[in-house]
Design an enzyme around this catalytic site. Structure first.
Site, PDB file in Angstrom:
ATOM      1  N   GLU A 151       0.887  -1.179   0.000  1.00  0.00           N
ATOM      2  CA  GLU A 151       0.000   0.000   0.000  1.00  0.00           C
ATOM      3  C   GLU A 151       0.911   1.211   0.000  1.00  0.00           C
ATOM      4  OE1 GLU A 151      -3.342  -0.042  -0.055  1.00  0.00           O
ATOM      5  OE2 GLU A 151      -3.491  -2.217   0.026  1.00  0.00           O
TER       6      GLU A 151
ATOM      7  N   CYS B 179      -2.222   9.279   2.280  1.00  0.00           N
ATOM      8  CA  CYS B 179      -1.967   8.652   0.972  1.00  0.00           C
ATOM      9  C   CYS B 179      -3.046   9.012  -0.042  1.00  0.00           C
ATOM     10  CB  CYS B 179      -1.855   7.145   1.123  1.00  0.00           C
ATOM     11  SG  CYS B 179      -3.299   6.398   1.887  1.00  0.00           S
TER      12      CYS B 179
HETATM   13  P1  NAP Z   1       8.168   5.013   4.978  1.00  0.00           P
HETATM   14  O1  NAP Z   1       9.287   5.929   5.246  1.00  0.00           O
HETATM   15  O2  NAP Z   1       8.163   4.243   3.713  1.00  0.00           O
HETATM   16  O3  NAP Z   1       8.095   4.030   6.242  1.00  0.00           O
HETATM   17  C1  NAP Z   1       7.053   3.105   6.394  1.00  0.00           C
HETATM   18  C2  NAP Z   1       7.509   1.965   7.282  1.00  0.00           C
HETATM   19  O4  NAP Z   1       8.533   1.236   6.601  1.00  0.00           O
HETATM   20  C3  NAP Z   1       8.145   2.429   8.601  1.00  0.00           C
HETATM   21  O5  NAP Z   1       7.786   1.504   9.610  1.00  0.00           O
HETATM   22  C4  NAP Z   1       9.631   2.336   8.298  1.00  0.00           C
HETATM   23  O6  NAP Z   1      10.433   2.163   9.429  1.00  0.00           O
HETATM   24  C5  NAP Z   1       9.667   1.093   7.439  1.00  0.00           C
HETATM   25  N1  NAP Z   1      10.824   0.973   6.563  1.00  0.00           N
HETATM   26  C6  NAP Z   1      11.437   1.944   5.873  1.00  0.00           C
HETATM   27  N2  NAP Z   1      12.428   1.418   5.125  1.00  0.00           N
HETATM   28  C7  NAP Z   1      12.419   0.081   5.355  1.00  0.00           C
HETATM   29  C8  NAP Z   1      13.188  -1.008   4.875  1.00  0.00           C
HETATM   30  N3  NAP Z   1      14.153  -0.844   3.971  1.00  0.00           N
HETATM   31  N4  NAP Z   1      12.912  -2.244   5.322  1.00  0.00           N
HETATM   32  C9  NAP Z   1      11.912  -2.451   6.199  1.00  0.00           C
HETATM   33  N5  NAP Z   1      11.146  -1.446   6.705  1.00  0.00           N
HETATM   34  C10 NAP Z   1      11.393  -0.202   6.267  1.00  0.00           C
HETATM   35  O7  NAP Z   1       6.767   5.776   5.020  1.00  0.00           O
HETATM   36  P2  NAP Z   1       6.243   6.850   6.050  1.00  0.00           P
HETATM   37  O8  NAP Z   1       6.983   8.129   5.835  1.00  0.00           O
HETATM   38  O9  NAP Z   1       6.124   6.292   7.412  1.00  0.00           O
HETATM   39  O10 NAP Z   1       4.740   6.996   5.510  1.00  0.00           O
HETATM   40  C11 NAP Z   1       4.407   7.787   4.442  1.00  0.00           C
HETATM   41  C12 NAP Z   1       4.176   7.002   3.173  1.00  0.00           C
HETATM   42  O11 NAP Z   1       3.215   5.977   3.384  1.00  0.00           O
HETATM   43  C13 NAP Z   1       3.610   7.868   2.067  1.00  0.00           C
HETATM   44  O12 NAP Z   1       4.245   7.569   0.860  1.00  0.00           O
HETATM   45  C14 NAP Z   1       2.151   7.464   2.035  1.00  0.00           C
HETATM   46  O13 NAP Z   1       1.501   7.728   0.815  1.00  0.00           O
HETATM   47  C15 NAP Z   1       2.250   6.022   2.333  1.00  0.00           C
HETATM   48  N6  NAP Z   1       0.958   5.508   2.801  1.00  0.00           N
HETATM   49  C16 NAP Z   1       0.230   4.694   1.984  1.00  0.00           C
HETATM   50  C17 NAP Z   1      -1.023   4.240   2.390  1.00  0.00           C
HETATM   51  C18 NAP Z   1      -1.853   3.325   1.545  1.00  0.00           C
HETATM   52  O14 NAP Z   1      -2.737   2.686   2.109  1.00  0.00           O
HETATM   53  N7  NAP Z   1      -1.641   3.249   0.247  1.00  0.00           N
HETATM   54  C19 NAP Z   1      -1.515   4.637   3.633  1.00  0.00           C
HETATM   55  C20 NAP Z   1      -0.739   5.480   4.425  1.00  0.00           C
HETATM   56  C21 NAP Z   1       0.496   5.899   4.002  1.00  0.00           C
HETATM   57  P3  NAP Z   1      11.140   3.429  10.115  1.00  0.00           P
HETATM   58  O15 NAP Z   1      10.040   4.275  10.610  1.00  0.00           O
HETATM   59  O16 NAP Z   1      11.972   2.816  11.166  1.00  0.00           O
HETATM   60  O17 NAP Z   1      11.943   4.096   9.042  1.00  0.00           O
END
Ligand code: NAP
Length: 481
Positions: free
Chosen positions: A253, A287
């Site tokens: 997602e 998102c």
């Molecule tokens: P993010 O930086 O991608 O982080 C999301 C999760 O992934 C966090 O728990 C992060 O851990 C973990 N993570 C990051 N890199 C990783 C890796 N290489 N291996 C394993 N885990 C990893 O996203 P965010 O800034 O929290 O959230 C914003 C994004 O989420 C936006 O792009 C938004 O559009 C998207 N989103 C999508 C939806 C949907 O349903 N389509 C809903 C909500 C949000 P850490 O925090 O420790 O870095």
């Protein structure tokens, strides 16, 4: 009152609340004040959680459906009885206002209740084996079985309900699940674990392991005993995870830069109301947030003027104040990124209609027009309180422009013309089209997910359950028919 006895300082490791010497500070992005600390889990902690989850799966998969239903409903009751505590945690650790946070906490209760209902509807069907010559003496069916240990990796922007969207369906379908919440917002996920702990979920079916994705993410993602990674987050992390995951199911997602089309026959007032809310909900860190609005040129001036006026009336401030409409970004770093992207667009010729100023982690609700196509902000996901307005000459042009970006989560169209609404629903390249609403509309029971860089698979409880189960065919060969 926030219960820091269990939540904060400890993580939930296979039914136990455990502390660690190494900790991560959880801070309020509004003023950077320390809320509490959580353990900085190690690879060993994650390996332990996986090992326990393997045992947890055996218990979960054999748990009668009526027990799963009872536990999900009890967890929902627990949260419902403490809704204000849950909302306060969301508002403190994240960037939502208290009013936004209450809505999320209420939706989490719904998500768990729907999960309880869907648990009884995980069905299969009989198969007509005799459709194939030579199989006349066969009778059978398929049923759906849980796939095993699920790794859930979740983002900061809906720190409770998006975790519930993975935990609820996993428990409903008899799986074990390990949650790695966003490092900046781990408390809401721990509060969800507290609800399941209180509801009597057998230990080892659920863990919430707090720690940096960079430190413990790979262990979860690459472990062969983890049969599925259910990820919600940004494109970059999603791509990295899908490259490493190997042979396991993936639910992705991801982000978006959602378009909305406003045609000249639309109700302009309704379109302005819905799109201002859609653009600035959770300070644009959503998102489904509205990023690009394509407006038919006959109403462009009227729509833009009203949109800017309403945006300028938005009250930005203290997240816990009842009259605040919008809080800060999740960090000053994020606010600086948005400031940089806006400045890049302005120096390339974009016009600033309102906003554009930063104060720490706060960034004003901002409206831009005339943004050149090659600017970062015109192509990437802003994930902040900035919206771009574009005039268009026709629906065909609007659809073409809406589709030309890399993402495709949801879109909206405002029109009273049935033909146009139908055409948009068919031709917009997204996972959902909202007619007479902005892209920012979702209920927890609908299929939810994107196309292109917005992801793979669908959530929305029954659809997540589908992803978390596989069909098993049972075929009886009979001697005589
Ligand atoms: P993010 O930086 O991608 O982080 C999301 C999760 O992934 C966090 O728990 C992060 O851990 C973990 N993570 C990051 N890199 C990783 C890796 N290489 N291996 C394993 N885990 C990893 O996203 P965010 O800034 O929290 O959230 C914003 C994004 O989420 C936006 O792009 C938004 O559009 C998207 N989103 C999508 C939806 C949907 O349903 N389509 C809903 C909500 C949000 P850490 O925090 O420790 O870095």
């Amino acid at each position: 009152m926030i219960n820091m006895e269990t939540v904060g300082m400890s993580m939930f490791l296979a039914g136990q609340w455990v502390k660690r010497h190494e900790v991560i500070d959880v801070r309020n992005p509004q003023d950077h004040s320390l809320i509490t600390t959580v353990p900085s889990a190690t690879e060993e902690d994650m390996l332990y959680a996986i090992d326990q989850a393997k045992a947890g799966f055996k218990i979960a998969s054999k748990m009668p459906v009526h027990e799963r239903i009872a536990i999900l409903n009890k967890a929902a009751d627990y949260i419902e009885a403490r809704l204000e505590d849950y909302a306060t945690i969301i508002a403190k650790e994240g960037s939502k206002t208290i009013r936004e946070a209450r809505k999320e906490a209420g939706r989490c209760v719904q998500t768990l209740r729907i999960s309880a209902e869907e648990a009884r509807r995980i069905t299969g069907e009989t198969i007509s084996f005799d459709q194939s010559p030579g199989s006349e003496n066969r009778q059978g069916y398929y049923y759906r079985f849980p796939i095993g240990v699920i790794g859930a990796i979740t983002p900061f922007n809906d720190p409770l309900n998006l975790v519930a969207h993975k935990v609820g369906p996993a428990i409903a379908s008899g799986n074990a699940i390990i949650v790695k919440p966003a490092t900046v917002t781990p408390l809401s996920a721990l509060k969800l674990a507290e609800a399941f702990d209180a509801a009597g979920l057998p230990p080892s079916i659920l863990s919430v392991v707090t720690g940096h994705g960079s430190a413990i993410g790979d262990t979860l993602v690459t472990h062969p005993s983890v049969r599925m990674i259910s990820f919600t987050g940004g494109l970059e992390a999603g791509l990295s995870i899908s490259r490493k995951a190997g042979l396991k199911k993936l639910s992705m997602e991801l982000g978006a830069n959602s378009p909305v089309i406003v045609l000249k026959d639309a109700n302009v007032n309704e379109a302005v109301e819905a799109n201002v809310s859609g653009a600035f909900w959770a300070a644009g860190q959503n998102c489904l947030g509205v990023q690009r609005i394509y407006i038919e040129k006959e109403i462009y001036e009227e729509f833009s003027n009203r949109f800017v006026t309403k945006t300028m009336n938005y009250r930005v401030g203290d997240k816990l104040a009842e009259d605040t409409d919008m809080g800060p970004l999740i960090s000053e770093k994020e606010a600086i990124r948005i400031e940089t992207w806006v400045k890049e667009a302005l120096s390339a010729g974009a016009k600033l209609r309102c906003g554009g100023k930063r104060d720490g982690a706060y960034y004003e609700p901002t409206v831009l027009t005339d943004v050149p196509d090659d600017c970062t902000i015109a192509n990437e996901e802003i994930f902040g309180p900035v919206v771009l307005l574009y005039p268009v000459s026709s629906l065909d042009e609007a659809i073409e422009k809406a589709n030309e970006k890399n993402f495709g989560l949801q879109a909206g169209i405002f029109t009273n013309n049935l033909q146009h609404a139908f055409q948009a629903s068919q031709e917009l390249d997204v996972g959902g089209v909202m007619i007479n609403d902005s892209s920012d509309y979702r209920i927890d029971g609908m299929p939810f997910g994107g196309v292109k860089a917005s992801g793979l698979g669908r959530e929305g409880i029954q659809f997540a359950i589908h992803e978390m189960t596989d069909p098993k065919v049972v075929c009886f060969k009979l001697n005589k028919m």
